[in-house]
Design a protein around this motif. Structure first.
Motif, PDB file in Angstrom:
ATOM      1  N   MET A   1      -5.622 -12.674  -8.527  1.00 49.83           N
ATOM      2  CA  MET A   1      -5.576 -11.733  -7.133  1.00 49.83           C
ATOM      3  C   MET A   1      -4.617 -11.651  -6.275  1.00 49.83           C
ATOM      4  N   GLN A   2      -3.710 -13.079  -6.229  1.00 52.05           N
ATOM      5  CA  GLN A   2      -2.474 -12.991  -5.420  1.00 52.05           C
ATOM      6  C   GLN A   2      -1.426 -12.182  -5.794  1.00 52.05           C
ATOM      7  N   ARG A   3      -1.380 -12.025  -7.447  1.00 48.39           N
ATOM      8  CA  ARG A   3      -0.394 -11.084  -8.038  1.00 48.39           C
ATOM      9  C   ARG A   3      -0.524  -9.841  -7.807  1.00 48.39           C
ATOM     10  N   PHE A   4      -1.660  -9.238  -7.673  1.00 48.92           N
ATOM     11  CA  PHE A   4      -2.172  -7.908  -7.464  1.00 48.92           C
ATOM     12  C   PHE A   4      -1.727  -7.656  -5.984  1.00 48.92           C
ATOM     13  N   GLU A   5      -1.902  -8.605  -5.072  1.00 43.83           N
ATOM     14  CA  GLU A   5      -1.831  -8.132  -3.643  1.00 43.83           C
ATOM     15  C   GLU A   5       0.060  -8.449  -3.489  1.00 43.83           C
ATOM     16  N   GLU A   6       0.687  -9.100  -4.144  1.00 47.90           N
ATOM     17  CA  GLU A   6       2.096  -8.923  -4.312  1.00 47.90           C
ATOM     18  C   GLU A   6       2.656  -7.559  -4.741  1.00 47.90           C
ATOM     19  N   ILE A   7       2.036  -6.944  -5.776  1.00 44.49           N
ATOM     20  CA  ILE A   7       2.293  -5.871  -6.398  1.00 44.49           C
ATOM     21  C   ILE A   7       1.998  -4.775  -5.556  1.00 44.49           C
ATOM     22  N   SER A   8       0.856  -4.743  -5.008  1.00 47.15           N
ATOM     23  CA  SER A   8       0.343  -3.755  -3.983  1.00 47.15           C
ATOM     24  C   SER A   8       1.373  -3.733  -2.966  1.00 47.15           C
ATOM     25  N   LEU A   9       1.677  -4.678  -2.293  1.00 51.71           N
ATOM     26  CA  LEU A   9       2.844  -4.900  -1.058  1.00 51.71           C
ATOM     27  C   LEU A   9       3.967  -4.166  -1.643  1.00 51.71           C
ATOM     28  N   SER A  10       4.561  -4.123  -2.739  1.00 53.16           N
ATOM     29  CA  SER A  10       5.709  -3.600  -3.226  1.00 53.16           C
ATOM     30  C   SER A  10       5.597  -2.135  -3.420  1.00 53.16           C
ATOM     31  N   VAL A  11       4.332  -1.825  -3.928  1.00 52.24           N
ATOM     32  CA  VAL A  11       3.970  -0.366  -4.074  1.00 52.24           C
ATOM     33  C   VAL A  11       4.038   0.448  -2.675  1.00 52.24           C
ATOM     34  N   ARG A  12       3.459  -0.236  -1.754  1.00 52.37           N
ATOM     35  CA  ARG A  12       3.145   0.460  -0.580  1.00 52.37           C
ATOM     36  C   ARG A  12       4.510   0.542   0.224  1.00 52.37           C
ATOM     37  N   ASN A  13       5.313  -0.541  -0.037  1.00 49.29           N
ATOM     38  CA  ASN A  13       6.766  -0.541   0.425  1.00 49.29           C
ATOM     39  C   ASN A  13       7.479   0.678  -0.347  1.00 49.29           C
ATOM     40  N   ARG A  14       7.267   0.691  -1.474  1.00 48.63           N
ATOM     41  CA  ARG A  14       8.075   1.650  -2.263  1.00 48.63           C
ATOM     42  C   ARG A  14       7.851   3.025  -1.904  1.00 48.63           C
ATOM     43  N   ASP A  15       6.621   3.328  -1.552  1.00 47.12           N
ATOM     44  CA  ASP A  15       5.910   4.604  -1.055  1.00 47.12           C
ATOM     45  C   ASP A  15       6.168   4.741   0.274  1.00 47.12           C
ATOM     46  N   ALA A  16       7.168   3.889   1.032  1.00 49.41           N
ATOM     47  CA  ALA A  16       7.483   4.021   2.580  1.00 49.41           C
ATOM     48  C   ALA A  16       6.133   3.981   3.326  1.00 49.41           C
ATOM     49  N   GLY A  17       5.151   3.512   2.978  1.00 50.41           N
ATOM     50  CA  GLY A  17       3.839   3.098   3.810  1.00 50.41           C
ATOM     51  C   GLY A  17       3.136   4.447   4.274  1.00 50.41           C
ATOM     52  N   ARG A  18       3.113   5.403   3.117  1.00 47.76           N
ATOM     53  CA  ARG A  18       2.868   6.789   3.332  1.00 47.76           C
ATOM     54  C   ARG A  18       1.897   7.002   2.121  1.00 47.76           C
ATOM     55  N   CYS A  19       0.665   7.846   2.153  1.00 43.48           N
ATOM     56  CA  CYS A  19       0.162   8.282   1.147  1.00 43.48           C
ATOM     57  C   CYS A  19       0.947   9.403   0.179  1.00 43.48           C
TER      58      CYS A  19
END
Length: 137
Positions: A1-19
């Motif tokens: 679960m922690q692995r996906f949380e870290e990847i999710s954080l990177s994805v949200r950062n990549r997307d500049a915190g926007r939908c």
């Protein structure tokens, strides 16, 4: 679960915190991280949690895209080139360092590689008819 949380954080950062669809900014409610190709449709030799398979979406857009085919999702998101979803080398290195610190979630913690991401993009995840809605035609 922690692995996906870290990847999710990177994805949200990549997307500049926007939908990625409506560009709503992440606020009090955290953006969802959506799998373009669902886990259940990704063969075992691929990692469904690669950032190239993930996009940040608000709840409303997430609900709308959830049952769509991959092609329909890419059209709706205006993603002609899925390489747009690749992390930069610096982002990938930072993520891999965090994943290494987290340790194994299930069996192993795989690093996120550019080669693996490119293979995933090149894979044909043919949609079956059960995922297509009438609104896509």
């Amino acid at each position: 679960m922690q692995r996906f949380e870290e990847i999710s954080l990177s994805v949200r950062n990549r997307d500049a915190g926007r939908c990625r669809r409506c560009e709503e900014a992440e606020g009090d409610v955290r953006l969802s991280v959506h799998h373009l190709v669902p886990d259940s449709r990704v063969p075992d030799e691929y990692d469904a949690h690669l950032p190239v398979n993930l996009v940040s979406l608000c709840r409303s857009c997430h609900s709308e895209l959830e049952s769509r085919s991959l092609d329909a999702q890419l059209r709706i998101l205006d993603l002609a080139d899925r390489e747009e979803l690749m992390l930069s080398e610096a982002e990938r290195n930072a993520l891999n360092m965090r994943l290494n610190e987290v340790g194994p979630d299930e069996l192993t913690v795989k690093a996120i590689s550019k080669v693996e991401s490119m293979k995933f993009i090149g894979q044909d995840f043919t949609d079956d008819d059960s995922q297509r809605g009438l609104s896509e035609f």
